[in-house]
Scaffold this motif. Sequence first.
Motif, mmCIF file in Angstrom:
data_model
loop_
_atom_site.group_PDB
_atom_site.id
_atom_site.type_symbol
_atom_site.label_atom_id
_atom_site.label_comp_id
_atom_site.label_asym_id
_atom_site.label_seq_id
_atom_site.Cartn_x
_atom_site.Cartn_y
_atom_site.Cartn_z
ATOM 1 N N GLY A 190 20.354 10.074 29.551
ATOM 2 C CA GLY A 190 21.211 11.222 29.333
ATOM 3 C C GLY A 190 22.012 11.053 28.050
ATOM 4 N N PHE A 191 21.886 11.979 27.119
ATOM 5 C CA PHE A 191 22.526 11.869 25.814
ATOM 6 C C PHE A 191 23.740 12.792 25.690
ATOM 7 C CE2 PHE A 191 22.729 12.722 21.168
ATOM 8 C CZ PHE A 191 22.882 11.416 20.729
ATOM 9 N N ALA A 192 23.666 13.949 26.326
ATOM 10 C CA ALA A 192 24.762 14.915 26.239
ATOM 11 C C ALA A 192 24.622 15.926 27.367
ATOM 12 C CB ALA A 192 24.766 15.619 24.881
ATOM 13 N N LEU A 193 25.665 16.736 27.527
ATOM 14 C CA LEU A 193 25.647 17.860 28.460
ATOM 15 C C LEU A 193 25.552 19.140 27.647
ATOM 16 C CD1 LEU A 193 28.487 16.778 30.931
ATOM 17 C CD2 LEU A 193 26.038 16.347 31.132
ATOM 18 N N TRP A 194 24.608 19.997 28.027
ATOM 19 C CA TRP A 194 24.390 21.240 27.292
ATOM 20 C C TRP A 194 24.766 22.414 28.183
ATOM 21 C CZ3 TRP A 194 19.225 24.153 27.079
ATOM 22 C CH2 TRP A 194 19.339 25.267 26.239
ATOM 23 N N GLN A 195 25.698 23.224 27.707
ATOM 24 C CA GLN A 195 26.142 24.394 28.456
ATOM 25 C C GLN A 195 25.604 25.659 27.805
ATOM 26 O OE1 GLN A 195 30.364 24.647 29.190
ATOM 27 N NE2 GLN A 195 30.299 26.860 29.526
ATOM 28 N N LYS A 196 24.963 26.474 28.624
ATOM 29 C CA LYS A 196 24.419 27.748 28.142
ATOM 30 C C LYS A 196 24.339 28.714 29.319
ATOM 31 C CE LYS A 196 20.459 29.815 25.720
ATOM 32 N NZ LYS A 196 20.114 30.799 26.769
ATOM 33 N N ASP A 197 24.823 29.923 29.089
ATOM 34 C CA ASP A 197 24.813 30.971 30.117
ATOM 35 C C ASP A 197 25.486 30.508 31.411
ATOM 36 O OD1 ASP A 197 23.408 32.591 28.339
ATOM 37 O OD2 ASP A 197 21.457 31.914 29.094
ATOM 38 N N GLY A 198 26.533 29.755 31.272
ATOM 39 C CA GLY A 198 27.283 29.324 32.437
ATOM 40 C C GLY A 198 26.680 28.160 33.190
ATOM 41 N N LYS A 199 25.562 27.623 32.718
ATOM 42 C CA LYS A 199 24.909 26.494 33.377
ATOM 43 C C LYS A 199 25.022 25.250 32.497
ATOM 44 C CE LYS A 199 21.518 29.427 35.723
ATOM 45 N NZ LYS A 199 20.070 29.710 35.926
ATOM 46 N N ILE A 200 25.224 24.111 33.143
ATOM 47 C CA ILE A 200 25.339 22.843 32.427
ATOM 48 C C ILE A 200 24.198 21.931 32.863
ATOM 49 C CG2 ILE A 200 26.795 20.847 31.958
ATOM 50 C CD1 ILE A 200 29.219 22.538 32.611
ATOM 51 N N VAL A 225 27.930 19.965 24.458
ATOM 52 C CA VAL A 225 27.567 20.915 23.398
ATOM 53 C C VAL A 225 27.287 22.260 24.051
ATOM 54 C CG1 VAL A 225 26.694 19.178 21.804
ATOM 55 C CG2 VAL A 225 25.152 20.180 23.484
ATOM 56 N N VAL A 226 27.581 23.331 23.309
ATOM 57 C CA VAL A 226 27.514 24.680 23.884
ATOM 58 C C VAL A 226 26.755 25.595 22.940
ATOM 59 C CG1 VAL A 226 28.855 26.631 24.774
ATOM 60 C CG2 VAL A 226 29.752 24.295 24.994
ATOM 61 N N GLY A 227 25.937 26.478 23.522
ATOM 62 C CA GLY A 227 25.318 27.550 22.757
ATOM 63 C C GLY A 227 23.850 27.329 22.423
ATOM 64 N N ASP A 228 23.206 28.407 21.948
ATOM 65 C CA ASP A 228 21.799 28.346 21.524
ATOM 66 C C ASP A 228 21.652 27.424 20.322
ATOM 67 O OD1 ASP A 228 20.818 30.120 23.445
ATOM 68 O OD2 ASP A 228 21.346 31.866 22.228
ATOM 69 N N GLY A 229 20.664 26.561 20.376
ATOM 70 C CA GLY A 229 20.401 25.630 19.291
ATOM 71 C C GLY A 229 21.207 24.360 19.376
ATOM 72 N N ALA A 230 22.196 24.318 20.282
ATOM 73 C CA ALA A 230 23.016 23.104 20.399
ATOM 74 C C ALA A 230 22.191 21.932 20.905
ATOM 75 C CB ALA A 230 24.201 23.364 21.328
ATOM 76 N N LYS A 250 39.399 13.441 21.076
ATOM 77 C CA LYS A 250 40.192 14.641 21.314
ATOM 78 C C LYS A 250 39.334 15.902 21.464
ATOM 79 C CE LYS A 250 44.166 12.790 18.784
ATOM 80 N NZ LYS A 250 45.107 12.980 17.649
ATOM 81 N N VAL A 251 38.025 15.737 21.332
ATOM 82 C CA VAL A 251 37.115 16.890 21.391
ATOM 83 C C VAL A 251 36.711 17.158 22.838
ATOM 84 C CG1 VAL A 251 34.861 17.783 20.705
ATOM 85 C CG2 VAL A 251 36.253 16.504 19.064
ATOM 86 N N ARG A 252 36.853 18.413 23.257
ATOM 87 C CA ARG A 252 36.365 18.813 24.585
ATOM 88 C C ARG A 252 34.905 19.222 24.515
ATOM 89 N NH1 ARG A 252 39.730 23.392 27.505
ATOM 90 N NH2 ARG A 252 41.143 21.598 27.713
ATOM 91 N N ALA A 253 34.518 19.986 23.500
ATOM 92 C CA ALA A 253 33.138 20.449 23.363
ATOM 93 C C ALA A 253 32.867 20.823 21.916
ATOM 94 C CB ALA A 253 32.869 21.645 24.270
ATOM 95 N N ALA A 254 31.597 20.739 21.551
ATOM 96 C CA ALA A 254 31.147 21.188 20.227
ATOM 97 C C ALA A 254 30.314 22.448 20.435
ATOM 98 C CB ALA A 254 30.335 20.103 19.544
ATOM 99 N N ILE A 255 30.732 23.536 19.790
ATOM 100 C CA ILE A 255 30.085 24.831 19.992
ATOM 101 C C ILE A 255 29.200 25.141 18.785
ATOM 102 C CG2 ILE A 255 30.476 27.298 20.399
ATOM 103 C CD1 ILE A 255 33.263 26.511 21.472
ATOM 104 N N ARG A 256 27.967 25.465 19.056
ATOM 105 C CA ARG A 256 27.029 25.839 17.997
ATOM 106 C C ARG A 256 27.203 27.318 17.678
ATOM 107 N NH1 ARG A 256 24.486 23.120 13.962
ATOM 108 N NH2 ARG A 256 22.539 24.141 13.364
ATOM 109 N N VAL A 257 27.490 27.643 16.413
ATOM 110 C CA VAL A 257 27.768 29.015 15.994
ATOM 111 C C VAL A 257 26.585 29.538 15.181
ATOM 112 C CG1 VAL A 257 29.329 30.525 14.730
ATOM 113 C CG2 VAL A 257 30.237 28.521 15.933
#
Length: 339
Positions: A190-200, A225-230, A250-257
């Motif tokens: 497991g490398f990271a948690l990916w959140q998209k459309d309310g699912k992790i 990480v959050v969002g498409d492409g994250a 101090k980072v809660r999440a990184a959001i892909r814009v």
Amino acid sequence: MDGGGRFARSLTPRQTPAGKRTGAATGGNQRGTRGREPSRPTAPATDERTRLFDRAVIGGRRFFVGLSASRALSCGAGTWLTLALFAATGVYGLERGGHMPATVEAMRDMGDAAANLAGFRIANVNLAGQNHVTPGDILATAGVKPTSSLLFLDAEGARMRLEELAWIKRATVQKLYPDRLDIQIVEREGFALWQKDGKINVIARDGTVIAPYSDDPRYIRLPVVVGDGAQTNVVEIVEALSLVPGVRDKVRAAIRVADRRWTLKMRNGIDVRLPETGLADALEQLALLDQQKSLLSRDITIVDLRLPDRVSVRLSDAAYEARQAELKAQAKAKKGSNT
């Protein structure tokens, strides 16, 4: 008459309208034939068309013989074709009726039973490398049952099915006759948690979705990480943050814009807008400002690092109002001093 006073006999007998032969063939004039055996009727003279017809008949007889052999072969071929047609019809019926998997499974069980009687029953299975995947899941995926035989186990097919499991990165299946099976696997981490459309979901380093998020202690400290492409760019942001641990913690999440850049959502609610390029340099600048001026502890909402030559900060509403009140007080004090 010929020169000897004898009548010349025609070589081609004439026929009467009733079909009777006349002349020498009927004995009408026997002179010159005493003491001789009656002449046999000669074959009618044949023209070119008759000869062609005879050859055609002969050819026809030869063809008839060949045709008889061909018919014998055709009968055998027809039998096999008929059997093949019935077999194909049966297979089609089983496929259409949804019975093909059960039929194949039954045939496999029959083969395993025969092989087991010959001493090829799988008696020992050695598993190695599993951590998240249970032994039961491994054996079921590989197709190993209590009645399975080593002889009819498809090792390559078992390996391919195992590698289709999300947790398994690589698998090795080896048959050791007569009764031993070795299965070695390498699991994804497991490398990271990916959140998209309310699912992790838990994702691997390459972005592969491994499993839904749970309260497993191993997942709690994974970066989010959050969002498409994250998921496909997760290595970029995780490795860049690892170089500035003071900011990373101090980072809660990184959001892909827009799948172009990142925005960091800090634990205290501040958004840090990072540039599309020069990610590492921007994070180093942020870490330096926070170390020297406690930037990330101030009453602000946005830190904009997208421009390389400046840092823009937006105050919170309360800080803005306090700042405006302070400026007014300063202006009033300055005006009073001037009067």
